[in-house]
Design a protein around this motif. Structure first.
Motif, short mmCIF file in Angstrom:
data_model
loop_
_atom_site.label_atom_id
_atom_site.label_comp_id
_atom_site.label_asym_id
_atom_site.label_seq_id
_atom_site.Cartn_x
_atom_site.Cartn_y
_atom_site.Cartn_z
N THR A 68 0.84 -1.10 -0.07
CA THR A 68 -0.02 0.02 0.13
C THR A 68 0.84 1.29 -0.10
O THR A 68 2.01 1.24 0.63
CB THR A 68 -0.81 0.09 1.07
OG1 THR A 68 -0.04 -0.29 2.37
CG2 THR A 68 -1.85 -0.97 0.88
N ILE A 69 0.55 2.21 -0.66
CA ILE A 69 1.10 3.32 -1.00
C ILE A 69 0.02 4.58 -0.61
O ILE A 69 -0.93 4.71 -1.20
CB ILE A 69 1.89 3.74 -2.33
CG1 ILE A 69 2.70 2.44 -2.69
CG2 ILE A 69 2.63 4.99 -2.20
CD1 ILE A 69 3.33 2.47 -3.95
N SER A 70 0.54 5.56 0.21
CA SER A 70 -0.29 6.83 0.19
C SER A 70 0.51 8.03 0.24
O SER A 70 1.70 7.95 0.67
CB SER A 70 -1.24 6.75 1.32
OG SER A 70 -2.40 7.57 1.31
N TYR A 71 -0.11 9.22 0.51
CA TYR A 71 0.30 10.31 0.75
C TYR A 71 -0.46 11.26 1.50
O TYR A 71 -1.53 11.29 1.68
CB TYR A 71 0.75 11.30 -0.68
CG TYR A 71 -0.54 11.58 -1.43
CD1 TYR A 71 -1.49 12.49 -1.32
CD2 TYR A 71 -0.80 10.50 -2.54
CE1 TYR A 71 -2.46 12.65 -1.87
CE2 TYR A 71 -1.92 10.73 -3.34
CZ TYR A 71 -2.85 11.79 -3.00
OH TYR A 71 -3.89 12.06 -3.69
N LEU A 311 7.87 7.57 -6.67
CA LEU A 311 6.84 6.58 -6.83
C LEU A 311 7.19 5.44 -7.77
O LEU A 311 6.82 4.32 -7.72
CB LEU A 311 5.51 7.42 -7.31
CG LEU A 311 4.24 6.60 -7.28
CD1 LEU A 311 4.03 6.16 -5.79
CD2 LEU A 311 3.20 7.52 -7.67
N SER A 312 7.91 5.73 -8.77
CA SER A 312 8.40 4.79 -9.79
C SER A 312 9.41 3.98 -9.50
O SER A 312 9.17 2.62 -9.38
CB SER A 312 9.10 5.73 -10.83
OG SER A 312 9.44 4.69 -12.18
N ILE A 313 10.29 4.34 -8.54
CA ILE A 313 11.39 3.36 -7.81
C ILE A 313 10.74 2.37 -7.06
O ILE A 313 10.88 1.25 -6.91
CB ILE A 313 12.38 4.15 -6.91
CG1 ILE A 313 13.03 4.96 -7.99
CG2 ILE A 313 13.17 3.24 -6.31
CD1 ILE A 313 14.06 5.85 -7.18
N SER A 315 7.29 1.51 -6.86
CA SER A 315 6.37 0.56 -7.74
C SER A 315 7.36 -0.69 -8.51
O SER A 315 7.15 -1.69 -8.54
CB SER A 315 5.85 1.23 -8.93
OG SER A 315 4.92 2.25 -8.37
N LYS A 316 8.81 -0.16 -9.08
CA LYS A 316 9.42 -1.19 -9.71
C LYS A 316 10.18 -2.12 -8.71
O LYS A 316 10.62 -3.37 -9.23
CB LYS A 316 10.59 -0.57 -10.58
CG LYS A 316 10.03 0.13 -11.76
CD LYS A 316 11.11 1.05 -12.62
CE LYS A 316 10.78 1.74 -13.84
NZ LYS A 316 11.60 2.62 -14.19
N SER A 317 10.13 -1.83 -7.50
CA SER A 317 10.86 -2.65 -6.51
C SER A 317 9.77 -3.79 -5.72
O SER A 317 10.20 -4.49 -4.99
CB SER A 317 11.14 -1.81 -5.42
OG SER A 317 10.16 -1.38 -4.43
N ILE A 318 8.55 -3.59 -6.19
CA ILE A 318 7.55 -4.46 -5.69
C ILE A 318 7.28 -5.56 -6.64
O ILE A 318 7.04 -5.27 -7.78
CB ILE A 318 6.09 -3.60 -5.42
CG1 ILE A 318 6.33 -2.54 -4.29
CG2 ILE A 318 5.05 -4.49 -5.02
CD1 ILE A 318 5.41 -1.83 -4.08
N LYS A 319 7.33 -6.76 -6.33
CA LYS A 319 7.16 -7.92 -7.24
C LYS A 319 6.11 -8.85 -6.85
O LYS A 319 5.77 -9.07 -5.51
CB LYS A 319 8.52 -8.46 -7.15
CG LYS A 319 9.74 -7.75 -8.09
CD LYS A 319 11.03 -8.24 -8.10
CE LYS A 319 12.15 -7.58 -8.83
NZ LYS A 319 13.41 -8.28 -8.97
#
Length: 319
Positions: A68-71, A311-313, A315-319
């Motif tokens: 989960t990601i939020s701001y 955010l991109s970093i 997202s790419k780290s989540i597999k």
């Protein structure tokens, strides 16, 4: 016997209410679990409003290995809310980041990153060439129901009327300042209790009531106003973060009881409000510059490109 019965009734009522809340939460988690099991390829959930996002979904995400990601949108919540449960969270400033870090013994947030108030992405900085002072005035909504108004603790009719009387006084003391009244709801304009004060406000040439919400969006209002005044609101936070001064009316010691904005930003009564307006009117640039120290404590620098990269970093780290 009567006292014992009363105590028993209260205990049963509280237990029944708690039982209902717990069951509701468990059911929400159960429904979320079903959703994630039916969507096994879903790896990330991004929440747009962290405090309104159901914590039951966050719990289900953790159970089902969904990140989960939020701001942060409301910095004041960092001091007391326990609903902010995420794997990655972008704090708007140093103070709220510190609040969240200190509370994080419970591990509600796995990773706290530096962000900013995203709603301010398209808000302009102060136009140094513009000499006209436009003040955004923010009130709190009034209940149309007399019963709900009677139960309101911090925004009942009497409190609201007193606030509008202060605005009227300010408009008389500072005729060179234009006041733009932005309400959360304009229902108060139709309430009989406010009939006289509404008449007086509408008669003032330097007060504009922003009833046209399609025209006067929060973004448009912020871009057309040079400073803000009102009861606590997230739109005042947004204004302050973009480099414009604000004066928060600390009505009934809110927000100071739960969040320390700093003495120069807070006004506890009518006298302090007028004093701060006098200083703003006398030397706007100097007054605003003196607030920079407090602004830097509350907000990180606005950098949308960095936010996108982070955010991109993630997202790419989540597999």
């Amino acid at each position: 016997l009567k006292n014992n019965f009363g105590s028993l009734f209260k205990t049963l009522f509280i237990d029944a209410f708690s039982f209902k809340l717990i069951n509701k939460s468990l059911y929400q988690i159960y429904r979320a679990d079903i959703f994630f099991k039916n969507n096994p390829n879903l790896k990330i959930v991004i929440a747009g409003n962290s405090d309104l996002f159901p914590p039951e979904i966050s719990i289900s995400c953790k159970k089902n290995n969904v990140k989960t990601i939020s701001y942060e949108e409301r910095i004041i919540l960092s001091s007391w809310s326990n609903r902010i449960i995420f794997d990655y969270y972008f704090a708007a400033g140093p103070k709220s980041k510190n609040n969240l870090t200190n509370k994080n013994g419970e591990k509600l947030i796995s990773n706290i990153k530096e962000g900013f108030l995203l709603k301010t992405k398209n808000i302009n900085q102060i136009d140094s060439e513009k000499k006209q002072l436009n003040c955004m005035v923010v009130d709190y909504y009034s209940e149309s129901s007399w019963y709900l108004n009677g139960r309101a603790s911090n925004h009942h009719y009497k409190e609201s009327k007193f606030f509008y009387e202060i605005v009227l006084k300010l408009s008389n003391l500072f005729p060179n300042i234009n006041f733009f009244l932005k309400s959360k709801s304009f229902q108060w304009l139709k309430i009989e209790y406010f009939k006289q004060i509404v008449f007086l406000i509408k008669a003032k040439k330097n007060i504009t009531i922003l009833e046209d919400k399609k025209k006067w969006t929060p973004e448009n209002t912020l871009n057309n106003c040079s400073f803000g005044f009102g009861v606590h609101s997230s739109i005042l936070d947004e204004m302050f973060s973009t480099g414009k001064p604000i004066v928060i009316f600390n009505r009934n010691e809110y927000p100071s009881k739960v969040f320390d904005y700093g003495e120069p930003i807070i006004a506890n009564d009518e006298r302090e409000i007028i004093n701060k307006f006098t200083l703003i009117n006398a030397n706007f640039a100097n007054y605003n510059k003196n607030l920079d120290t407090y602004r830097k404590k509350l907000f990180f620098e606005k950098n949308f490109e960095k936010f996108q990269q982070d955010l991109s970093i993630i997202s790419k780290s989540i597999k």
